[in-house]
Design an enzyme around this catalytic site. Sequence first.
Site, PDB file in Angstrom:
ATOM      1  N   GLU A   1     -18.950 -19.392 -30.930  1.00 15.68           N
ATOM      2  CA  GLU A   1     -18.104 -18.609 -30.040  1.00 15.68           C
ATOM      3  C   GLU A   1     -17.505 -17.411 -30.773  1.00 15.68           C
ATOM      4  OE1 GLU A   1     -13.895 -18.974 -27.526  1.00 15.68           O
ATOM      5  OE2 GLU A   1     -14.884 -20.787 -28.281  1.00 15.68           O
TER       6      GLU A   1
ATOM      7  N   LEU B   1     -11.568  12.006 -32.317  1.00 17.25           N
ATOM      8  CA  LEU B   1     -12.573  13.047 -32.528  1.00 17.25           C
ATOM      9  C   LEU B   1     -13.020  13.694 -31.218  1.00 17.25           C
ATOM     10  CD1 LEU B   1     -14.777  11.449 -35.334  1.00 17.25           C
ATOM     11  CD2 LEU B   1     -13.183  13.363 -35.567  1.00 17.25           C
TER      12      LEU B   1
ATOM     13  N   THR C   1     -12.055 -16.585 -18.135  1.00 16.01           N
ATOM     14  CA  THR C   1     -13.192 -15.692 -17.963  1.00 16.01           C
ATOM     15  C   THR C   1     -14.180 -16.293 -16.968  1.00 16.01           C
ATOM     16  OG1 THR C   1     -12.950 -14.914 -20.238  1.00 16.01           O
ATOM     17  CG2 THR C   1     -15.061 -14.510 -19.169  1.00 16.01           C
TER      18      THR C   1
ATOM     19  N   THR D   1      -6.654 -15.451 -32.016  1.00 19.06           N
ATOM     20  CA  THR D   1      -6.118 -14.172 -32.458  1.00 19.06           C
ATOM     21  C   THR D   1      -6.424 -13.918 -33.938  1.00 19.06           C
ATOM     22  OG1 THR D   1      -4.003 -15.138 -33.137  1.00 19.06           O
ATOM     23  CG2 THR D   1      -4.186 -14.404 -30.836  1.00 19.06           C
TER      24      THR D   1
ATOM     25  N   GLU E   1      -3.474 -22.070 -20.962  1.00 21.13           N
ATOM     26  CA  GLU E   1      -2.484 -22.321 -19.912  1.00 21.13           C
ATOM     27  C   GLU E   1      -1.332 -21.335 -20.084  1.00 21.13           C
ATOM     28  OE1 GLU E   1      -3.340 -27.151 -19.729  1.00 21.13           O
ATOM     29  OE2 GLU E   1      -1.300 -26.416 -20.048  1.00 21.13           O
TER      30      GLU E   1
END
Length: 385
Positions: A245, A340, A161, A368, A130
């Site tokens: 998950e 690179l 999602t 996180t 939320e």
Amino acid sequence: MDRTLFTDDHDVYRELVEEFVTREVTPNLSRWDEERLIDRPVWLAAGKQGVIGLSVPQEYGGGGQPDYRYQVVVIEEFAKAGATSLISSFSLQDNIIVPYVADLGTDEQKQGWLTGMARGELIGAIAMTEPGAGSDLQGIRATAVRDGDEWVVNGQKTFITSGINADFVIVVARTDPDAGSRGFSLVVVETGTPGFTRGRKLDKVGLQAQDTAELFFDEVRVPAANLLGTEGRGFAHLMERLPLERLSIGTAALASAEAVFAETRRYCFERRAFGRPIGDFQNTRFVLAEMATELDVTRAYHDAAVLALNEGRLSAVDAAKAKWWITELQKRVIDRCVQLHGGYGYMLEYPVARAFVDSRIQTIYGGTTEIMKEIIGRDLARSEG
């Protein structure tokens, strides 16, 4: 180092997925990014080919194959094609939504939702986050109040999602304001239900084709039968499924990092500077050597975690270790690969640049890095108590 995770059956399945990617995915990647949406045909094609819904029990139209290694194959092949948005969408469906319904649903719910997902006809989403509640899920304010034979859902969700495409949403809502962590339940809201609306399709830094949305619930009435699992055990249901998950996020991160590394390795021995391939310079070789070693070591932990998950032994702590380490490694590897490539690495026509922007979310969603470390740290503290 040889990889021993897979069997001959997985190799045969990989050939099927490779063919699916060539036919259904690669030709559409640019269009999906431009339209900022993955359209329905690829879902239907995946359902027909068994590229999604493989773990759905056979009685509900799926492959009845719970072996997570098949999901690893799909993710790896999608990553080779640079289809990171599709990984996010399909992984949500197969590694989050399907297990919730398969494990917690009634037979009626399974017939309605699992069967549709196995065919690629239904897309599911889960609404946890939320505006004021991200990693701290106990801050959730959305409510579901029982009124006779219905639940009345109110609240707002964000960063969801598949929020635009979803045919049904598993809403994490507060059902008892006085019960603390035992006051949350999972209630399913289906598309078309009065009071359920979608906000804007959020404009993200990366994963352009993967639809992420705001969802609003205003006096949304759903049947009491739309409760998923046990009332008041919403948090417990979430915690029980977090290892899968979080490992699936780690799988996607590792597959993407390995794909980008392989492309960068080729680039370094094709691109010439000062009369020779840039891969012939010591600094380039050292950077490549560091990445190759980190990826090999990380793959060993990941593959062990996959086997532990299959055997029901993967703990929340070990999954947290996999999630934070692999996603942080993905960021480091892809950043060095951009370097690179030089200026070309900053051009979105190059896969490494798209992978760079797509990878940034990995250390945030699904918990996180900081939350993962807190989970691990608390476990260490308990063991010393």
